[in-house]
Design a protein around this motif. Structure first.
Motif, short mmCIF file in Angstrom:
data_model
loop_
_atom_site.label_atom_id
_atom_site.label_comp_id
_atom_site.label_asym_id
_atom_site.label_seq_id
_atom_site.Cartn_x
_atom_site.Cartn_y
_atom_site.Cartn_z
N ARG A 116 63.27 -11.08 32.46
CA ARG A 116 64.15 -12.56 34.35
C ARG A 116 62.68 -12.83 35.24
O ARG A 116 61.98 -12.35 35.40
CB ARG A 116 64.95 -11.43 35.16
N ASP A 117 62.69 -13.84 35.94
CA ASP A 117 61.99 -14.37 36.74
C ASP A 117 62.09 -13.84 38.47
O ASP A 117 61.88 -14.60 39.24
CB ASP A 117 61.96 -15.79 37.11
N ASP A 118 63.66 -13.84 38.58
CA ASP A 118 64.07 -13.38 40.00
C ASP A 118 64.50 -12.18 40.03
O ASP A 118 64.86 -11.39 40.92
CB ASP A 118 65.24 -14.19 40.47
N ALA A 119 63.70 -10.88 39.12
CA ALA A 119 65.00 -9.13 39.80
C ALA A 119 63.71 -9.02 38.79
O ALA A 119 62.77 -9.05 38.43
CB ALA A 119 65.59 -9.69 39.19
N SER A 120 63.45 -7.74 39.18
CA SER A 120 62.40 -6.72 37.80
C SER A 120 62.83 -5.77 37.02
O SER A 120 64.47 -5.31 37.87
CB SER A 120 60.96 -6.08 39.10
N THR A 121 62.85 -5.04 36.85
CA THR A 121 63.64 -3.54 35.48
C THR A 121 62.99 -2.30 35.98
O THR A 121 62.06 -2.47 36.81
CB THR A 121 63.00 -3.81 34.27
N THR A 122 64.01 -2.05 36.59
CA THR A 122 63.80 -0.65 37.36
C THR A 122 64.63 0.61 36.38
O THR A 122 64.40 1.69 37.28
CB THR A 122 64.63 -0.30 38.73
N LYS A 123 65.04 0.26 35.79
CA LYS A 123 65.74 1.34 35.17
C LYS A 123 65.56 1.16 33.28
O LYS A 123 66.04 0.16 33.18
CB LYS A 123 67.61 2.24 35.48
N LEU A 124 65.51 2.28 32.99
CA LEU A 124 65.68 2.14 31.36
C LEU A 124 66.06 3.59 30.60
O LEU A 124 65.74 4.08 30.82
CB LEU A 124 64.68 1.86 30.30
N GLU A 125 67.16 3.53 29.77
CA GLU A 125 68.46 4.16 29.17
C GLU A 125 68.31 4.10 27.82
O GLU A 125 68.87 3.29 27.46
CB GLU A 125 69.52 4.65 29.70
N VAL A 126 67.53 4.95 27.38
CA VAL A 126 67.43 5.20 25.69
C VAL A 126 68.33 5.99 25.30
O VAL A 126 68.35 7.75 25.05
CB VAL A 126 66.41 5.39 25.04
N THR A 127 69.53 5.98 24.18
CA THR A 127 70.29 6.79 23.06
C THR A 127 69.47 7.08 22.43
O THR A 127 69.68 6.11 21.34
CB THR A 127 71.36 6.43 23.55
N PHE A 128 69.54 8.76 21.91
CA PHE A 128 69.07 9.13 20.62
C PHE A 128 69.77 9.82 20.10
O PHE A 128 70.83 10.33 19.96
CB PHE A 128 68.16 10.10 20.92
N PRO A 129 70.32 8.77 18.09
CA PRO A 129 71.25 9.46 17.13
C PRO A 129 71.17 10.06 17.20
O PRO A 129 70.51 11.29 16.75
CB PRO A 129 70.19 8.96 16.12
N THR A 130 72.54 10.77 16.87
CA THR A 130 72.82 11.82 16.89
C THR A 130 73.50 12.58 15.43
O THR A 130 73.59 13.42 14.91
CB THR A 130 74.34 12.28 17.83
N GLU A 131 73.58 11.13 14.27
CA GLU A 131 73.76 11.90 13.12
C GLU A 131 72.31 12.07 12.25
O GLU A 131 72.23 12.66 11.39
CB GLU A 131 74.06 10.45 12.36
N HIS A 132 71.50 11.48 13.07
CA HIS A 132 69.60 12.65 13.10
C HIS A 132 69.27 12.46 14.23
O HIS A 132 68.49 12.11 14.60
CB HIS A 132 68.22 11.32 12.51
N PRO A 133 69.52 13.79 14.33
CA PRO A 133 68.81 14.35 15.83
C PRO A 133 67.57 15.16 15.48
O PRO A 133 67.10 15.38 14.82
CB PRO A 133 70.01 15.42 16.07
N LEU A 134 66.96 15.01 16.47
CA LEU A 134 65.18 14.90 16.87
C LEU A 134 65.25 16.45 17.72
O LEU A 134 65.66 16.53 19.31
CB LEU A 134 64.76 13.77 17.31
N ALA A 135 64.67 17.22 17.01
CA ALA A 135 65.06 18.56 18.25
C ALA A 135 63.77 18.64 19.34
O ALA A 135 63.67 19.30 19.64
CB ALA A 135 64.25 19.31 16.94
N SER A 136 63.00 17.87 18.41
CA SER A 136 61.70 17.51 19.94
C SER A 136 61.69 16.14 20.08
O SER A 136 60.89 15.24 19.39
CB SER A 136 60.32 17.76 19.11
N VAL A 137 61.72 16.10 21.13
CA VAL A 137 61.43 14.75 22.12
C VAL A 137 60.48 15.39 23.56
O VAL A 137 61.09 15.71 24.31
CB VAL A 137 62.84 13.86 22.28
N MET A 138 59.30 14.51 23.55
CA MET A 138 58.78 14.23 25.35
C MET A 138 58.03 13.52 25.40
O MET A 138 56.69 12.97 24.24
CB MET A 138 57.68 16.22 24.18
N PRO A 139 58.29 12.78 26.42
CA PRO A 139 58.49 11.59 27.43
C PRO A 139 57.07 11.65 27.48
O PRO A 139 56.31 13.25 28.12
CB PRO A 139 59.52 11.48 28.06
#
Length: 238
Positions: free
Chosen positions: A52-75
């Motif tokens: 965009r040229d008239d707005a900023s990205t202020t939020k990101l939501e990422v959904t993780f797959p449940t068919e292949h769950p990940l036990a360790s997730v550290m941002p």
């Protein structure tokens, strides 16, 4: 005639700009830092460009797959952003490291505390994940990108084999087989050993050369001293 040509050229240029600025060319993506090996751990970057040229990205939501769950997730902490990790119970327990996992991370949300990702820029959101599944070739992460004007772009469309890329493709992480990764590591190790051998050989050669030059120098010096002594005796005799 000229006016019509100019108008046509302007129309083509305008359509080109629209194509280049379409979301498909600036979508949210995910890439590993190195290789994402099946059965291992990896650091992956969710790359978020601002199309965009008239707005900023202020939020990101990422959904993780449940068919292949990940036990360790550290941002990784990012300046100017808060992060929230959401865990949920799995519909079907999974076996990992010999243990039964009943819950896993299902969503990670980053929220800007400042200006966010401004027009003309992008931001990487690194996450350490594992263990990666051994029975899958890729992982699909659906993402929502929210702008400062409250518009939400849903990057949730899954790429289907044999079809063109969808308008809003979901970030997809390609996984590498352990055998391929092992061969690469072995090649790298062999290259390191060869380099070390070449270095040692070069060092030995240099050392031998230095010794030869040293002996020659000593011989030349001794000859000079002997010549000086003989010359001195001749002068004395005369």
């Amino acid at each position: 005639m000229k006016a019509s040509r100019i108008a046509a050229a302007a129309a083509v240029a305008g359509s080109a700009v629209l194509v280049l600025s379409s979301p498909a060319f600036a979508h949210v993506s995910v890439q590993p830092e190195g290789a994402a090996v099946k059965g291992g751990y990896a650091v992956v970057d969710f790359k978020v460009p601002n199309e965009r040229d008239d707005a900023s990205t202020t939020k990101l939501e990422v959904t993780f797959p449940t068919e292949h769950p990940l036990a360790s997730v550290m941002p990784e902490p990012i300046s100017g952003w808060t992060v929230k990790v959401t865990k949920s119970k799995l519909a079907k327990p999974a076996e990992m490291h010999g243990e039964t996992i009943t819950e896993a991370v299902t969503k990670v949300t980053w929220t800007a505390t400042g200006k966010g990702v401004e027009p003309g820029y992008f931001q990487k959101f690194p996450v350490s994940v594992g263990m990666l599944p051994t029975d899958a070739d890729q992982l699909v992460f659906k993402a929502l990108q929210t702008y400062s004007d409250k518009q939400v772009v849903r990057w949730i469309e899954v790429q289907k084999d044999g079809e063109e890329e969808p308008e809003n493709p979901a970030p997809t992480l390609e996984l590498t087989s352990a055998t391929t990764s092992g061969a690469t590591a072995e090649d790298a190790s062999e290259k390191t050993e060869n380099t070390a051998a070449d270095t040692t050989s070069s060092a030995d050669s240099s050392d031998t050369t230095a010794r030869v030059l040293g002996v020659v120098g000593i011989a030349v010096g001794a000859a000079g001293v002997a010549y000086g002594v003989l010359a001195g005796r001749r002068r004395t005799t005369v």
